[in-house]
Write a protein that holds these residues in place. Structure first.
Motif, mmCIF file in Angstrom:
data_model
loop_
_atom_site.group_PDB
_atom_site.id
_atom_site.type_symbol
_atom_site.label_atom_id
_atom_site.label_comp_id
_atom_site.label_asym_id
_atom_site.label_seq_id
_atom_site.Cartn_x
_atom_site.Cartn_y
_atom_site.Cartn_z
ATOM 1 N N ARG A 109 0.794 -1.216 0.000
ATOM 2 C CA ARG A 109 0.000 0.000 0.000
ATOM 3 C C ARG A 109 0.833 1.276 0.000
ATOM 4 N NH1 ARG A 109 -5.325 -0.295 1.106
ATOM 5 N NH2 ARG A 109 -5.198 1.783 0.172
ATOM 6 N N SER A 110 2.123 1.198 0.287
ATOM 7 C CA SER A 110 2.949 2.399 0.375
ATOM 8 C C SER A 110 4.384 2.064 -0.011
ATOM 9 C CB SER A 110 2.910 2.952 1.808
ATOM 10 O OG SER A 110 3.850 3.995 1.973
ATOM 11 N N ILE A 111 5.078 3.070 -0.562
ATOM 12 C CA ILE A 111 6.502 2.886 -0.874
ATOM 13 C C ILE A 111 7.365 3.719 0.077
ATOM 14 C CG2 ILE A 111 6.148 2.247 -3.279
ATOM 15 C CD1 ILE A 111 6.854 5.110 -4.076
ATOM 16 N N LEU A 112 6.783 4.185 1.163
ATOM 17 C CA LEU A 112 7.518 4.930 2.179
ATOM 18 C C LEU A 112 7.921 3.992 3.314
ATOM 19 C CD1 LEU A 112 5.242 8.093 2.366
ATOM 20 C CD2 LEU A 112 7.368 7.822 1.074
ATOM 21 N N THR A 113 9.074 4.243 3.909
ATOM 22 C CA THR A 113 9.565 3.388 4.989
ATOM 23 C C THR A 113 9.516 4.132 6.326
ATOM 24 O OG1 THR A 113 11.914 4.035 5.017
ATOM 25 C CG2 THR A 113 11.212 2.482 3.300
ATOM 26 N N LEU A 114 9.891 3.427 7.390
ATOM 27 C CA LEU A 114 9.981 4.017 8.723
ATOM 28 C C LEU A 114 11.424 3.989 9.228
ATOM 29 C CD1 LEU A 114 6.750 2.452 10.265
ATOM 30 C CD2 LEU A 114 7.148 4.877 9.780
ATOM 31 N N GLU A 115 12.373 3.977 8.296
ATOM 32 C CA GLU A 115 13.783 3.968 8.678
ATOM 33 C C GLU A 115 14.135 5.269 9.412
ATOM 34 O OE1 GLU A 115 15.811 1.428 8.363
ATOM 35 O OE2 GLU A 115 14.262 0.232 7.366
ATOM 36 N N GLU A 116 15.198 5.218 10.211
ATOM 37 C CA GLU A 116 15.578 6.395 10.993
ATOM 38 C C GLU A 116 16.037 7.541 10.098
ATOM 39 O OE1 GLU A 116 19.315 5.961 13.290
ATOM 40 O OE2 GLU A 116 19.318 3.918 12.499
ATOM 41 N N ALA A 117 16.149 8.704 10.686
ATOM 42 C CA ALA A 117 16.465 9.927 9.945
ATOM 43 C C ALA A 117 17.786 9.817 9.190
ATOM 44 C CB ALA A 117 16.517 11.106 10.901
ATOM 45 N N GLU A 118 17.860 10.498 8.055
ATOM 46 C CA GLU A 118 19.049 10.618 7.214
ATOM 47 C C GLU A 118 19.495 9.290 6.618
ATOM 48 O OE1 GLU A 118 22.035 12.617 9.472
ATOM 49 O OE2 GLU A 118 20.895 14.495 9.603
ATOM 50 N N THR A 119 18.527 8.405 6.371
ATOM 51 C CA THR A 119 18.857 7.127 5.732
ATOM 52 C C THR A 119 18.287 7.038 4.319
ATOM 53 O OG1 THR A 119 16.882 6.068 6.669
ATOM 54 C CG2 THR A 119 18.932 5.904 7.935
ATOM 55 N N SER A 120 17.455 8.007 3.928
ATOM 56 C CA SER A 120 16.862 7.977 2.592
ATOM 57 C C SER A 120 17.924 8.238 1.526
ATOM 58 C CB SER A 120 15.762 9.040 2.480
ATOM 59 O OG SER A 120 14.746 8.821 3.441
ATOM 60 N N LYS A 121 17.782 7.550 0.397
ATOM 61 C CA LYS A 121 18.701 7.730 -0.715
ATOM 62 C C LYS A 121 17.928 8.206 -1.941
ATOM 63 C CE LYS A 121 21.844 4.121 0.938
ATOM 64 N NZ LYS A 121 22.514 2.830 0.600
#
Length: 266
Positions: free
Chosen positions: A14-26
């Motif tokens: 349902r979503s392509i967003l994660t709940l990883e911690e801050a400053e981990t997005s690429k």
């Protein structure tokens, strides 16, 4: 102000967003909801999941980034969970239950666990009689989603969804995502709320930008084992379910909700 309602990859497909911690997005990878909140000065994360599995990661990473987590479950309700027939599917609709505090979270676990065991019929299901057993207005809040609610199902699907608000004060969500039936549903919700129910403008968010819609649709197709040429997915004709649309539309329209009613579990 329009309230953003996020959903993460824990709600499978349902979503392509994660709940990883801050400053981990690429740039070439999944975007973290935590990063989105920090980048857009969102101090309270309203997270609406389809199960309980994402709570721990959300709670831990929100805590690290000093973001208040407001966790809710979007659940399927039917008229009576004891009735497990094909016909009973026409009685199903969606509700969102938010936990206001730690006790609310415990109650939410009990409600979902019972729905996933005693009420299970293809998917976890609850009904209002079972909900009342675990309900507390101090600990929980019931919200009515704009899409797939009892109003939506009864109006557009000819369903026979029965509701009972005698034990709570529900809040109705309003949305505008350029879907052809949005004005019709909005009018129907507004009319229903004239009896004294509260409504609030919201924006459901499954991805960050409109340009991410194709990636999101591809992910949905993979989850459903379909293709982009023939996705067979309902209501997949809008790219508005994103942060970009929320930022554009985050102007007050109708109704308010007291966020203080929904508190972070401690």
């Amino acid at each position: 102000m329009t309230l953003p309602l996020f959903k993460s990859h824990y709600s499978i497909g349902r979503s392509i967003l994660t709940l990883e911690e801050a400053e981990t997005s690429k740039d070439n990878g999944p975007k973290s909801i935590i990063d989105i909140c920090l980048e857009n000065d969102i101090k309270e994360l309203f997270l609406v999941e389809d199960g309980m599995s994402g709570f721990l990661q959300a709670y831990e990473n929100c805590g690290k980034s000093k973001i208040k987590l407001v966790f809710g479950i979007r659940m399927t309700f039917c008229n009576d969970t004891k009735t497990k027939t094909t016909e009973s599917i026409s009685e199903e609709s969606k509700y969102i239950i938010f936990a206001k505090n730690t006790e609310g979270y415990r109650r939410l676990i009990k409600i979902y666990s019972e729905a996933a065991t005693e009420g299970f019929y293809y998917i976890p299901r609850c009904d209002f009689e079972k909900l009342k057993k675990h309900w507390s207005n101090e600990d929980l809040m019931l919200c009515i989603p704009f899409y797939d609610s009892f109003l939506f199902k009864n109006l557009l699907g000819g369903n026979e969804c029965v509701t009972d608000f005698s034990f709570c004060e529900p809040v109705f969500f309003l949305e505008e995502n350029n879907l052809p039936f949005d004005p019709l549903i909005r009018k129907y919700v507004d009319q229903f709320c004239e009896s004294g129910h509260e409504s609030i403008e919201t924006q459901t968010i499954y991805y960050e930008k409109k340009q991410d819609f194709k990636d999101y649709l591809t992910f949905r197709c993979l989850s459903k084992r379909t293709t982009l040429e023939k996705p067979n997915l309902d209501h997949m004709c809008s790219n508005e379910f994103c942060v970009e649309s929320w930022k554009k539309n985050s102007m007050p329209r109708v109704g308010t909700v007291e966020k203080s009613k929904i508190k972070n579990p401690r």
